[in-house]
Design a protein around this motif. Structure first.
Motif, short mmCIF file in Angstrom:
data_model
loop_
_atom_site.label_atom_id
_atom_site.label_comp_id
_atom_site.label_asym_id
_atom_site.label_seq_id
_atom_site.Cartn_x
_atom_site.Cartn_y
_atom_site.Cartn_z
N LYS A 214 2.67 4.94 -5.18
CA LYS A 214 1.59 5.66 -6.44
C LYS A 214 2.61 6.07 -7.69
N ASP A 215 3.63 6.58 -7.11
CA ASP A 215 4.64 7.28 -8.26
C ASP A 215 4.99 6.08 -9.17
N GLY A 216 5.53 4.94 -8.46
CA GLY A 216 6.18 3.78 -9.13
C GLY A 216 5.18 3.20 -9.93
N LEU A 217 4.06 3.08 -9.43
CA LEU A 217 2.82 2.22 -10.21
C LEU A 217 2.28 3.25 -11.11
N SER A 218 2.31 4.45 -11.43
CA SER A 218 2.01 5.30 -12.24
C SER A 218 3.01 5.15 -13.44
N LEU A 219 4.37 5.21 -13.12
CA LEU A 219 5.40 5.24 -14.09
C LEU A 219 5.30 3.92 -14.75
N GLU A 259 2.26 13.50 -23.46
CA GLU A 259 3.08 13.43 -22.14
C GLU A 259 1.66 13.51 -21.21
N SER A 260 0.99 14.37 -21.37
CA SER A 260 -0.11 14.48 -20.46
C SER A 260 -0.98 13.58 -20.54
N TYR A 261 -1.36 12.81 -21.63
CA TYR A 261 -2.15 11.49 -21.74
C TYR A 261 -1.67 10.27 -21.05
N LEU A 262 -0.37 10.29 -21.07
CA LEU A 262 0.42 9.31 -20.12
C LEU A 262 0.26 9.48 -19.03
N HIS A 263 0.50 10.76 -18.30
CA HIS A 263 0.33 11.10 -16.99
C HIS A 263 -1.10 10.83 -16.31
N TYR A 264 -1.95 11.09 -17.28
CA TYR A 264 -3.58 10.63 -16.94
C TYR A 264 -3.72 9.21 -16.80
N LYS A 265 -3.14 8.51 -17.78
CA LYS A 265 -3.31 7.02 -17.80
C LYS A 265 -2.75 6.52 -16.58
N GLY A 266 -1.48 7.03 -15.99
CA GLY A 266 -0.68 6.67 -14.98
C GLY A 266 -1.51 6.89 -13.52
N THR A 268 -4.68 7.54 -13.24
CA THR A 268 -6.07 6.95 -13.02
C THR A 268 -5.65 5.32 -12.52
N PHE A 269 -4.76 4.93 -13.19
CA PHE A 269 -4.53 3.48 -12.80
C PHE A 269 -4.18 3.19 -11.38
N VAL A 270 -3.48 3.99 -10.80
CA VAL A 270 -3.24 3.77 -9.16
C VAL A 270 -4.23 3.92 -8.40
N GLU A 271 -5.49 4.46 -8.79
CA GLU A 271 -6.57 4.59 -8.07
C GLU A 271 -7.44 3.24 -7.98
N ARG A 272 -6.84 2.35 -9.05
CA ARG A 272 -7.86 1.26 -9.10
C ARG A 272 -7.01 -0.21 -9.15
N PHE A 273 -5.83 -0.16 -8.94
CA PHE A 273 -4.96 -1.38 -8.86
C PHE A 273 -3.90 -1.34 -8.03
#
Length: 501
Positions: A214-219, A259-266, A268-273
């Protein structure tokens, strides 16, 4: 009701049981293909539009799934009265090969092992994705698509369709894309992949059944999302605003809203991809190059293309800048291919093709409305002037055409026979077409506008016109039902003064 959603929809699945030969030379199959359709396919199967999604998209382009909090990713564009009007068009969207959204990908079960493919899944290309889409279109019994369109990776698919299957596409509408990935685009993709692969939980792709990376995909998603925006859109949206605090923390916690926005996008993405799908699809984008690595020019790549093009760029897109779209148009025009260029004026950056439905609606509607007779004519059985009435009747019944052109021995139009003519001939006990057919035939030329043809049909109270060339050779037929289904009745065709089509 006009402008509404298509409503509740379900994702369907088609399994291609054979194998395809990938661009790498490997054979692969069977393949599950997830897809959705909206609207109805007309009787002539000529109103189908294929929508191609971007990197992390899926087959759910419009409407709602039961229990979902938001509609499909292009719901603003697809539906009754919308750009891709489901009252006229049969709209198809399928998930790409290598994805994790229903079509076979690295997270799918390998039938030979009973385990997920992981990195045993073959590396695929955009050409392979399109080849799989073609299998779906064949399954749906559609010989030719009215249009293929999409943004970003979807635009690459639209281009590939026109090159790989020139006879199968009438209109191509690539949006915010390129004919080949640039070094900068490849560089961003490599950094994103390394973010995933550097996560220890990636485990060489063997993480299924365990905690995913998750950490790698979020980044990776955070990096990618920056490229989707523009400097102006980020300035307008975030500026230098702080995130839930009044002053700097003077440490490495999250200070700024961006920064907060990018963390949020990362997050939520790991939960669906799926992380592996992210690697495979970005690699497919890297490999996309219509010039085959410079083996041919872009002009040569488009030599056999037959579709008309609308190439759309975004003014603030720095990931796929407008010059790349203009390069496509120049190569098309050098082959005398009908190609229009349009640019969306937006500060949203690359994401504007998802966020500017108003501009897209105007651009695409205008393009699709400028259809000529040659774009919508269909093949029709042609009968000779000496054909017996009984035989003509059989041809008409088998073909389901109510109007059949009659030709001379040299293929020139000499008349038209209708179902009414045949019924009258039978009643009068006529043997041949000569006494039954209409000899003074109203025709259309392939370059004629739809507005002009519509006016002819109204003036003469007829529902079909043979299409002929300058030498009166029969090319096909155009019918009122195809015109009404593909173009519609509620707006005029540009250039057709007084038309209510």
């Amino acid at each position: 009701m006009k402008g509404e959603s298509v409503g509740l929809v379900e994702t369907k699945k088609y399994t291609y049981s054979g194998e395809i030969e990938l661009e790498s030379g490997k054979k692969f199959g069977p393949i599950d293909i997830a897809y959705e359709t909206y609207g109805d396919l007309n009787d002539k199967r000529s109103n189908a539009i294929l929508i191609c999604h971007a990197l992390s998209g899926d087959a759910h382009a419009a409407g709602w799934h039961e229990g979902d909090g938001k509609p499909g990713w292009w719901d603003d564009m697809i539906g009754p009265g919308k750009t891709f009007d489901t009252d006229k068009y049969f709209v198809i969207c399928s998930n790409v090969l290598g994805s994790c959204k229903g079509t076979t990908g690295p997270a799918s079960i390998n039938p030979e092992t009973g385990e997920p493919y992981g990195l045993d899944f073959p590396v695929v290309t955009v050409s392979d994705m399109v080849k799989v889409q073609k299998k779906l279109i064949d399954h749906l019994d559609i010989d030719q698509l009215l249009a293929v369109t999409g943004g970003s990776l979807g635009g690459m698919q639209a281009l590939q369709w026109a090159v790989s299957y020139p006879d199968s596409v009438r209109f191509s509408i690539p949006i915010a894309t390129a004919a080949r990935s640039s070094p900068q685009q490849i560089a961003f993709n490599e950094v994103r992949r390394r973010a995933v692969m550097s996560d220890p939980k990636w485990n060489e792709g063997e993480y299924y059944g365990d905690e995913p990376p998750k950490d790698g995909l979020s980044l990776a998603r955070m990096i990618g999302h920056i490229t989707f925006l523009s400097d102006e859109s980020m300035r307008q949206k975030f500026g230098r605003k702080l995130s839930d605090k009044e002053d700097y923390s003077f440490d490495f916690s999250t200070d700024f809203k961006v920064e907060s926005y990018l963390h949020y996008k990362g997050g939520t993405f790991v939960e669906r991809f799926d992380a592996n799908s992210y690697l495979y699809i970005t690699r497919a984008i890297d490999y996309f190059d219509l010039t085959n690595g410079g083996e041919r020019s872009l002009r040569e790549a488009f030599e056999d293309v037959k579709s008309k093009f609308l190439v759309i760029a975004i003014s603030s897109d720095w990931l796929y800048p407008p010059y790349q779209s203009k390069e496509i148009v120049r190569a098309l025009e050098s082959n005398d291919i009908d190609a229009a260029y349009s640019e969306i004026k937006s500060s949203y950056g690359h994401d504007a093709f998802l966020l500017e439905p108003g501009q897209l609606n105007h651009i695409v509607r205008d393009f699709l409305s400028q259809v000529s007779v040659g774009d919508i004519q269909i093949d029709v059985p042609i009968i000779g002037k000496d054909t017996p009435i009984e035989k003509a009747s059989e041809v008409m019944i088998e073909s389901e055409f109510t109007h059949l052109p009659v030709s001379s021995e040299k293929g020139k139009l000499v008349g038209l026979i209708t179902a009414w003519d045949i019924a009258k001939a039978v009643a009068e006990d006529l043997d041949s077409l000569k006494g039954a057919m209409t000899k003074e035939v109203v025709t259309a030329s392939p370059d004629e506008s739809i507005g002009s043809v519509t006016r002819k049909m109204r003036k003469h109270n007829i529902s079909a016109l043979p299409v002929t060339d300058e030498a009166d050779k029969i090319l096909g037929i155009v019918t009122s039902d195809i015109i009404s289904q593909l173009v519609g009745r509620e707006r005029p065709v540009p250039g057709a003064a007084g038309s209510e089509l």
